[in-house]
Structures are given as C-alpha cells and as structure tokens.
Design an enzyme around this catalytic site. Sequence first.
Site, short mmCIF file in Angstrom:
data_model
loop_
_atom_site.label_atom_id
_atom_site.label_comp_id
_atom_site.label_asym_id
_atom_site.label_seq_id
_atom_site.Cartn_x
_atom_site.Cartn_y
_atom_site.Cartn_z
N GLU A 284 47.53 44.18 49.90
CA GLU A 284 46.86 43.49 51.01
C GLU A 284 47.52 43.79 52.36
O GLU A 284 46.88 43.70 53.40
CB GLU A 284 46.83 41.97 50.76
CG GLU A 284 45.78 41.58 49.75
CD GLU A 284 45.42 40.09 49.79
OE1 GLU A 284 46.11 39.31 50.50
OE2 GLU A 284 44.48 39.71 49.09
N HIS A 305 54.93 54.14 26.24
CA HIS A 305 54.10 54.54 25.09
C HIS A 305 52.62 54.53 25.44
O HIS A 305 51.77 54.54 24.55
CB HIS A 305 54.39 53.61 23.90
CG HIS A 305 55.81 53.72 23.44
ND1 HIS A 305 56.19 54.44 22.33
CD2 HIS A 305 56.95 53.24 23.99
CE1 HIS A 305 57.50 54.39 22.22
NE2 HIS A 305 57.99 53.66 23.21
N LYS A 419 33.48 38.52 49.28
CA LYS A 419 33.16 37.08 49.38
C LYS A 419 31.79 36.90 50.02
O LYS A 419 30.98 36.11 49.54
CB LYS A 419 34.21 36.36 50.23
CG LYS A 419 35.56 36.25 49.58
CD LYS A 419 36.46 35.37 50.43
CE LYS A 419 37.89 35.44 49.97
NZ LYS A 419 38.82 34.85 50.92
O1 PA5 Z 1 47.68 36.75 51.25
C1 PA5 Z 1 46.70 36.06 51.42
O2 PA5 Z 1 46.48 35.45 52.50
C2 PA5 Z 1 45.68 35.85 50.32
O3 PA5 Z 1 46.00 36.56 49.19
C3 PA5 Z 1 45.57 34.36 49.97
O4 PA5 Z 1 46.82 33.92 49.51
C4 PA5 Z 1 44.51 34.10 48.92
O5 PA5 Z 1 43.30 34.69 49.30
C5 PA5 Z 1 44.29 32.60 48.75
O6 PA5 Z 1 43.92 32.00 49.96
P1 PA5 Z 1 44.01 30.44 50.17
O7 PA5 Z 1 45.43 30.01 50.06
O8 PA5 Z 1 43.45 30.18 51.54
O9 PA5 Z 1 43.16 29.80 49.10
#
Ligand code: PA5
Length: 431
Positions: A284, A305, A419
């Site tokens: 990310e 393996h 989303k």
């Molecule tokens: O790094 C990030 O911001 C994302 O991976 C969030 O942690 C994830 O999408 C969950 O979001 P939220 O805490 O708003 O539910």
Amino acid sequence: MSDLYINLQSIQALYDAEIERLAVQSGKTLLERKKEDKNHVLGWVDTPISMQEEDFLRIERAASTFSGCDFVICIGIGGSYLGGRAVIQALGHSFESYRTTHKHPQVLFAGQNICQDYLYELMMLLQDRSFGIIHISKSGTTTEPAIAFRFLRDLLIGKVGEKEADRLTVVITSPFSGALRTLANQKKLTALDIPDNVGGRFSVLTAVGLLPMAISRIDIRQLLNGAKRMREQCLSVAFDKNPAMRFAAARYALYMSGKKIEILATSTPKLHFFSEWWKQLFAESEGKQQRGLFPAAITLTTDLHSMGQWIQQGERSIFETYVTVDKCRNNLTLPLYAEDTDQLNYIAGYSPNEINRQALIGSQMAHTEGEVPILEVSVPELNAYCMGQLLYFFEFVVAIGGLMLKVNPFDQPGVEAYKVNTFRLLKRPGY
Ligand code: PA5
C-alpha cells in the site's frame, strides 16, 4: 537487550554514491516534513516516544474489561488488525486454541473477510462461550468489519443483554469523527483513539495493535522500548549509522537493477502474520504510479518445498529479504537411535534450531548461486523488545523507500477502486 542485525554485506557493492545520496535526501525530507506534518500522516515516527504512562494504563484498563471472557473478537481489516495479529502470533503459543486451560482470553479475528462460513462458524463457536468485542476502524465505515460487527454485536446482546454488551465492547477509532465514534458516544462504549496523524498501516504501535496484544499478556512497554531504540537509529541522517536508510538504498538499487519482486523469507511459521503485515505495509505504501517492488512472502523451510523451485530457477526478477530468528524459547535435541534406520544419527545431538539454521544458510547459498540477491535482518529472539524494533524498522524503510521512488508512501488511492465498484453493484445510495 540485543539489537537487530542488518546484514547487507552481499549487496553493498550494488548501491553507488548517487543512490546513497538519494536515501539520505529522502530521510532528511521525511524529518523535514515531520516538523509541520501538513498532511497529518507522520505521527507514527514519534509514537514510541509519545506514548505516556496514562496511555498504557488506559489500554491495560480496556484489556481488563475482558478478564473472565473466553474470547475477545478483534474486528478490523488491513492496518486495523495485521500488526496486532502478527505480534500475538510471534510471541504466543503456536497451539493456544487447542490448550485446555488459558491464562488470558484468546484473541480471535473477524472482519478481515466477507466469508459467510467463517462468520457463521465463529458465531456457532461463540454461542455457548463468553466473549467480548473490539471493533477497530479508523474511518469507522469500512464494510468488512462493519458487517462482522453487526452480527457479533447482535449475538452478544442476545446472550448478555444490551447493557453488558456495551460494557464488553471496546472501539478503537478516530478521536473526533466517523460512524464508530458516533456509536461509541451514543452508547457510552469504551473508546480508544487512533491518532489522526497515524495512518492505518502505521498504527501497530498505537492502541490498534497494543490492545489485542495487552489482552494476550504481551509486554507492550517493552515493545515500545524496542521501537524507541530503533527510532534513535532511524532518525540519524548519517547513512552508515542508519539501518533503515541503508536497507532502503539496497532495495532501491535492486529495484533499479531489474529486480521487481521482493520476497520476505521468514525462518519460522511464527512470523507468518508478520509477513502479512509487512506485505500490506509495503504494497500500500510503494505500489502506485506504476512503480514499486511487488512484496511476496515465504516461510522457511516449508516453502523451499514449493516456491523454492521458482526462486531457484524461475525468472530472475526477484531478491529475498531473510528475517531470521537466532534463539528459540524452548530446548529440544534430536535423539540418537541405536539402530539408524531413518539415517538421521549424523545430526543426532543437534537442536532443530541448529538444523534450521544450516538449512537457511544452505538455501541462501543456493539462491545466491541462482542469482537471487539476499538481504538479511537477524532477530536475536522473538520477544516484545525485538518485535518493537522490527516493526519500527520496516515502517521507516518503507517511508524512505516510497520517497526514493517519488510516490506518496502514506496514501492508498488504489484501494478505493474496488470499493466503488462493489458499492455500485450492491446499489449503495449515492453510487
Ligand atoms: O493502511 C490503511 O490505511 C488501510 O489498510 C486501512 O488500515 C484499512 O483499509 C482499514 O481501514 P479502517 O481502519 O478505516 O477500517
């Protein structure tokens, strides 16, 4: 307490003065931006020193809410569950759920998928057991955890009534806004904050990771001490003294030389969820604007393996980052047999850990021969202090790495695309 050891010997020759300068510049930029932090994303840099005693006590008080429960269901996805799960797995008992007695409530995880059978089977398990809920979501509106929360909260209310269900529900969310904060205010639930200037995947050292760990009786103060120790080193602008800068330079050099995939190779299955945390952090943070190393992970020696074949002889677009653990918590020695039918007497007297170490060295030799460059982070032992160092180290590496790639390591615009499509398909109002 011993420190992590970062071994870059094998590739030091790869990066030149220009890459070194870029890494130092990126480190300086990070610290410069932190002073004003206009985008409110750099709070994580100081989390190890900004946690006060009252913050620890608040978390420990919230953890004690659940004493007497068989289970605590930790609901969250991405950065809102992976860090806590990683540390609980690394420091906990591999077979905790099969033990007949438990010293603390067991933390189970939900809301990280929309699998109906997973949820149903969890609810069946909880029907005649005592449990509490932690709902972690910074935005408070993420679909997967919100769905799990509805089901599990209904189940809890049905079992213990609304008042007790409220007592057994803790939320961790943005301090000021969002649906979860509103619910917490309305129902007077115990609520802990995810600081506004700490992004989801950088939040493991806040209540997000620390509450599930505290429930599992992990020493969260030592974890933060380890992170603090690593922070001191990572804040140095002297390249040779800064392990994160050197590591980021090495990864960048490998990327620029055509290695497009980084495989995290951990020496123990106890680090499986650490790898999951690492994958999310790197994917990310770096994977945008059509740039970035693809983060993959294997467990050693298990995957030698399976994936081992590809690593040894597949396309030469990979390098590996070994995360090895030196010491084990328990002692075992391979017994000597009078009759050596299984032909293992040549290693009788060795511990499995020593044998594992030799297998790791053997795999490193083979992969190097197969033109796979190797970086290594060696962890003295799996304890809270070392885990704190490890988590902070990789947070810093990815921040510098993103800046070196000239991407914003602190946003994740690509996550939104699926989303929006899903909401459209489900006919969510406004989509
Ligand atoms: O790094 C990030 O911001 C994302 O991976 C969030 O942690 C994830 O999408 C969950 O979001 P939220 O805490 O708003 O539910």
